[in-house]
Write an enzyme that holds these catalytic residues in place. Structure first.
Site, PDB file in Angstrom:
ATOM      1  N   SER A  80     -12.988  -3.708  -1.007  1.00  0.00           N
ATOM      2  CA  SER A  80     -11.885  -2.756  -1.121  1.00  0.00           C
ATOM      3  C   SER A  80     -12.336  -1.399  -1.633  1.00  0.00           C
ATOM      4  CB  SER A  80     -10.813  -3.321  -2.055  1.00  0.00           C
ATOM      5  OG  SER A  80     -11.274  -3.373  -3.382  1.00  0.00           O
ATOM      6  N   THR A 198      -8.461  -1.745  -4.410  1.00  0.00           N
ATOM      7  CA  THR A 198      -8.827  -0.439  -4.954  1.00  0.00           C
ATOM      8  C   THR A 198      -9.272  -0.735  -6.367  1.00  0.00           C
ATOM      9  OG1 THR A 198      -7.138   0.750  -3.697  1.00  0.00           O
ATOM     10  CG2 THR A 198      -7.761   1.748  -5.776  1.00  0.00           C
ATOM     11  N   THR A 216     -11.388   3.888  -3.691  1.00  0.00           N
ATOM     12  CA  THR A 216     -10.987   2.855  -2.727  1.00  0.00           C
ATOM     13  C   THR A 216     -11.552   3.114  -1.346  1.00  0.00           C
ATOM     14  OG1 THR A 216      -9.027   1.717  -1.836  1.00  0.00           O
ATOM     15  CG2 THR A 216      -8.900   4.100  -1.971  1.00  0.00           C
ATOM     16  N   ARG A 226      -6.652   8.619   7.988  1.00  0.00           N
ATOM     17  CA  ARG A 226      -5.546   8.308   7.058  1.00  0.00           C
ATOM     18  C   ARG A 226      -6.009   8.521   5.604  1.00  0.00           C
ATOM     19  NH1 ARG A 226      -4.938   4.316   2.677  1.00  0.00           N
ATOM     20  NH2 ARG A 226      -2.721   3.836   2.502  1.00  0.00           N
ATOM     21  N   THR A 249      -2.630   0.739  -7.697  1.00  0.00           N
ATOM     22  CA  THR A 249      -3.224   0.107  -6.517  1.00  0.00           C
ATOM     23  C   THR A 249      -2.090  -0.470  -5.683  1.00  0.00           C
ATOM     24  OG1 THR A 249      -3.469  -2.065  -7.569  1.00  0.00           O
ATOM     25  CG2 THR A 249      -5.318  -0.555  -7.804  1.00  0.00           C
ATOM     26  N   GLY A 250      -2.396  -0.779  -4.435  1.00  0.00           N
ATOM     27  CA  GLY A 250      -1.367  -1.342  -3.560  1.00  0.00           C
ATOM     28  C   GLY A 250      -1.030  -0.379  -2.441  1.00  0.00           C
TER      29      GLY A 250
HETATM   30  N1  ASP Z   1      -3.734   2.163  -2.642  1.00  0.00           N
HETATM   31  C1  ASP Z   1      -4.753   1.958  -1.636  1.00  0.00           C
HETATM   32  C2  ASP Z   1      -4.416   2.803  -0.446  1.00  0.00           C
HETATM   33  O1  ASP Z   1      -3.263   2.831  -0.053  1.00  0.00           O
HETATM   34  C3  ASP Z   1      -4.937   0.554  -1.178  1.00  0.00           C
HETATM   35  C4  ASP Z   1      -4.877  -0.542  -2.193  1.00  0.00           C
HETATM   36  O2  ASP Z   1      -4.867  -0.300  -3.395  1.00  0.00           O
HETATM   37  O3  ASP Z   1      -4.822  -1.716  -1.784  1.00  0.00           O
HETATM   38  O4  ASP Z   1      -5.307   3.385   0.128  1.00  0.00           O
END
Ligand code: ASP
Length: 347
Positions: A80, A198, A216, A226, A249-250
């Site tokens: 990640s 992340t 990340t 993106r 994160t997320g």
């Molecule tokens: N926040 C990160 C993103 O959208 C991804 C993640 O934390 O899973 O790039």
């Protein structure tokens, strides 16, 4: 019980690194706490250990958290972040990162950076060695190269296999076929298919200053170019040295639409604890989920977002849309997992 005593020890600065510097409980809320205190995402145990080691040497929290996340960026097993991160839909690894330095209220970031495995180091250089905050794509790469970073392939064989399996599984109307025998698909590839992640790492140093970093490879198989929340100040990270810090994160898209780390720090400024502030951020995201494509049949979000925070008083907290889940807190003596507060039980 254990958790409460851990919270208490972090709050009162009882860690080994802070022995002898008792903060009297009655003066606690008036005084600024001193670290070491490090809060990180669940993949951040080694990062937190490194960060505390550096804080204990008397260094600035920014040095500490960046050295911490560099370990995870370098780790090919973490799909990640950094080297070994899952690529975009074309099989190219594009990395996002930002950092924020409390004492100077300065920030730096890079987005969609290719071929450089430590985007957090480049983000710091953008902050310290340019007049800008955010560089993207080729501009970020050229800036990194100007500072002596060497280009390298970030796509490990395992990440390539996960990407290839994803590509081959997309459609039965294209020209890519999955292996005929499922046994030919490595177990790890099947398991890792839906992984994202992340690392965010926040630190309070022994001078009482706060800094943070988020880094990340972003959403796996994203559209090329993106940019997620992780390199956006206020979304993937926010620090105010007088108040505290929040990292996230997320699913970045929802965090971007709400600038939720900024919100959480503002809530701490208004007197909320880090945990309460993180939960307010979670609820704000959930309240703004209007699109049917983002909802499950029961109306709840079909994604998760997690917030991590610490404040100037040496308190910490975390909240997620879905739990149970854990994050990492190192208070100078213990490097441990702590449970998130969460809104919904993961079905
Ligand atoms: N926040 C990160 C993103 O959208 C991804 C993640 O934390 O899973 O790039």
């Amino acid at each position: 019980m254990y958790r409460r005593s851990f919270v208490k020890s972090a709050l009162f600065g009882l860690g080994a690194g802070t022995m002898g510097r008792w903060i009297r409980p009655q003066s606690l809320l008036a005084d600024n706490a001193r670290g070491p205190l490090v809060v990180s995402s669940a993949n951040g145990k080694p990062a937190a250990a490194k960060a505390v080691e550096i804080i204990n040497q008397g260094h600035d929290a920014l040095d500490a958290v960046i050295a911490g996340v560099n370990i995870v960026e370098d780790d090919p097993q973490d799909h990640s972040v950094g080297y070994g991160g899952l690529p975009n839909e074309n099989g190219v690894v594009q990395l996002d990162s930002c950092c924020m330095h409390g004492p100077t209220h300065n920030a730096g970031a890079v987005a969609a950076l290719q071929h450089i495995k430590n985007p957090s180091k480049v983000a710091r250089l953008v902050m310290e060695r340019s007049d800008h905050v955010l560089l993207t794509g080729t501009g970020a790469l050229n800036f990194a190269k100007a500072h002596g970073f060497k280009e390298e392939s970030l796509l490990t064989d395992e990440a390539r296999q996960i990407w290839l399996y994803w590509k081959e599984s997309l459609s039965d109307k294209d020209n890519w076929f999955t292996p005929r025998n499922k046994e030919d698909i490595p177990e790890k590839v099947r398991q890792m298919f839906n992984i994202t992640g992340t690392i965010t790492c926040l630190g309070l140093d022994i001078q009482g200053n706060i800094s943070g970093v988020t880094t990340t490879s972003g959403l796996a198989f994203k559209l090329p170019g993106r940019v997620g929340d992780s390199p956006i100040i206020g979304a993937g990270l926010y620090v105010d040295n007088e108040v505290g810090a929040c990292g996230s994160t997320g699913r970045g898209e929802e965090n971007l639409k709400n600038l939720t780390c900024f919100l959480a720090v503002e809530e701490m400024r208004r007197g909320k604890t880090p945990q309460q502030a993180c939960m307010i951020a979670v609820k704000r995201i959930v309240k703004h989920v209007k699109l049917p494509s983002l909802k499950k049949k029961n109306g709840r979000p079909n994604f998760n977002v997690k917030f991590y925070a610490l404040d100037k008083k040496g308190r910490f907290g975390g909240a997620a849309i879905y739990g149970p889940a854990r994050y990492v807190v190192h208070n100078g003596s213990e490097n441990t997992f702590v449970d998130f507060a969460y809104l919904y039980e993961q079905e």
